[in-house]
Design an enzyme around this catalytic site. Structure first.
Site, PDB file in Angstrom:
ATOM      1  CB  CYS A 137      -0.897  -0.009   1.224  1.00 28.58           C
ATOM      2  SG  CYS A 137      -1.766  -1.547   1.404  1.00 28.58           S
ATOM      3  CG  HIS A 150      -3.243   3.179   1.922  1.00 26.19           C
ATOM      4  ND1 HIS A 150      -3.930   2.769   0.797  1.00 26.19           N
ATOM      5  CD2 HIS A 150      -3.187   2.105   2.751  1.00 26.19           C
ATOM      6  CE1 HIS A 150      -4.282   1.500   0.949  1.00 26.19           C
ATOM      7  NE2 HIS A 150      -3.854   1.083   2.120  1.00 26.19           N
ATOM      8  CG  ASN A 164      -6.800  -0.946   1.508  1.00 31.15           C
ATOM      9  OD1 ASN A 164      -6.096  -0.710   0.532  1.00 31.15           O
ATOM     10  ND2 ASN A 164      -6.313  -1.202   2.703  1.00 31.15           N
TER      11      ASN A 164
END
Ligand SMILES: O=C(O)C1CCN(c2ccc(-c3cc(CO)ccc3Cl)cn2)CC1
Length: 322
Positions: A111, A249, A279
């Site tokens: 990520c 993020h 996500n």
């Protein structure tokens, strides 16, 4: 002088899966998912692949710039969910668009991948040789999910987004901070290929699905992200107050709230879109950045702090004047 972001684009699968859709196949509820994560829906690949989503982004970026694919010098794809171990997703994209003059490779920092990628590719712009390159974050995380594990299946989505980078006579990439904590890598794993199956009584040790110590990652993020942002700002000789937008993020809305509190900054400086996408790992920062620019929320000259965090464990921050 350095690199500048001159175009942004994103692409997501057509299929939308809502929280209520998930509550039909696993023991969860829309209320739980919304309240604990901020997510209401996610895009899930059906016919799309990591390469096809990244190719869509590449084509959009070139069209927006009226640039032929042969003008590209490099293509870097940031992904933890490639379609193949080889060829690299970036190489598949290079072939698909005919970017015959571009070298291409993938970068995996989970990520944090897009921020690690920004740090890496800006070095191609250090001398004054004209350069044109694509940096794309692309993921099909749905292939790494155990759809019977409600603790992870509700969190993730698929998508891709990226930027066209070109030379600039003024500085846009100011400072960055990258940090990795490999001793904690076991707290977030996916796609384990197992040891040589024949060496373990012929029993394949593969564990392809996401496994996450949610509490541990949560704690890592709420402490590690503010620290990384402050280190990068220190290098840039800037303060948090001088940052116009924190592009974080999009893992969890509660983490973003905690980071804003620790930095003593208004939540209005932290745009969020995990509600719509979940996500999307390395794609989440460029998807959010593209949406904010298209909405006119981020304008040329804005001071941005882009910060990724997750598998590795990794954290990274890039300070940019957009
Ligand atoms: O409230 C609860 O019970 C749970 C508590 C745990 N949660 C978490 C924990 C960690 C992450 C996460 C994941 C990645 C992987 O990209 C990166 C970064 C983060 Cl911070 C996302 N959600 C969900 C709600």
């Amino acid at each position: 002088m350095g690199a500048k972001i001159t175009q942004l684009a994103h692409a997501v699968p057509t299929k939308i899966v809502t929280n209520n859709d998930l509550s039909q196949i696993m023991d969860t509820t829309d209320e739980w998912i919304r309240s604990r994560t901020g997510i209401t829906q996610r895009h899930i690949a059906t016919t799309e692949t990591t390469a096809s989503l990244c190719t869509q982004v590449a084509i959009q970026l070139l069209q927006q710039a009226a640039l032929p694919a042969t003008a590209l010098d490099f293509i870097v794809v940031c992904t933890m969910s490639p379609d193949y171990f080889t060829p690299a997703t970036a190489a598949v994209v290079q072939g698909a668009i005919g970017a015959t003059n571009a070298f291409a490779y993938d970068l995996n920092a989970a990520c944090s991948g897009f921020v690690y990628g920004l740090n890496a590719v800006q070095h191609y712009f250090q001398n004054d040789q004209p350069m044109h390159g694509l940096l794309i974050g692309g993921e099909v995380l749905s292939r790494l999910l155990n759809w019977q594990d409600r603790s992870t299946a509700v969190l993730f989505g698929d998508g891709a987004a990226g930027v066209l980078l070109e030379n600039s006579s003024t500085a846009h990439f100011l400072a960055s901070d990258l940090a990795t904590f490999g001793d904690r890598g076991g707290q977030l794993t996916a796609g384990y290929q197992g040891s040589a199956p024949l060496m373990v009584n012929g029993i394949n040790q593969m564990a392809p699905y996401f496994k996450m110590d949610g509490r541990g990652i949560y704690s890592f993020a709420t402490r590690g992200v503010p620290a990384s942002i402050e280190r990068a700002l220190e290098k840039a000789d800037l303060t948090c107050a001088q940052v116009d937008h924190f592009i974080l993020h999009q893992a969890n809305t509660r983490i973003i709230t905690q980071v804003a509190k620790r930095l003593r900054q208004p939540l209005a400086k932290f745009p969020q879109n995990m509600a719509a996408y979940g996500n999307t790992s390395a794609a989440s920062i460029p998807i959010l950045l593209d949406e904010c620019v298209r909405a006119g929320q981020i304008k040329p000259g804005a001071v941005l702090a882009l910060s990724g965090f997750g598998g590795g464990l990794t954290v990274g921050t890039q300070i940019i004047i957009y």
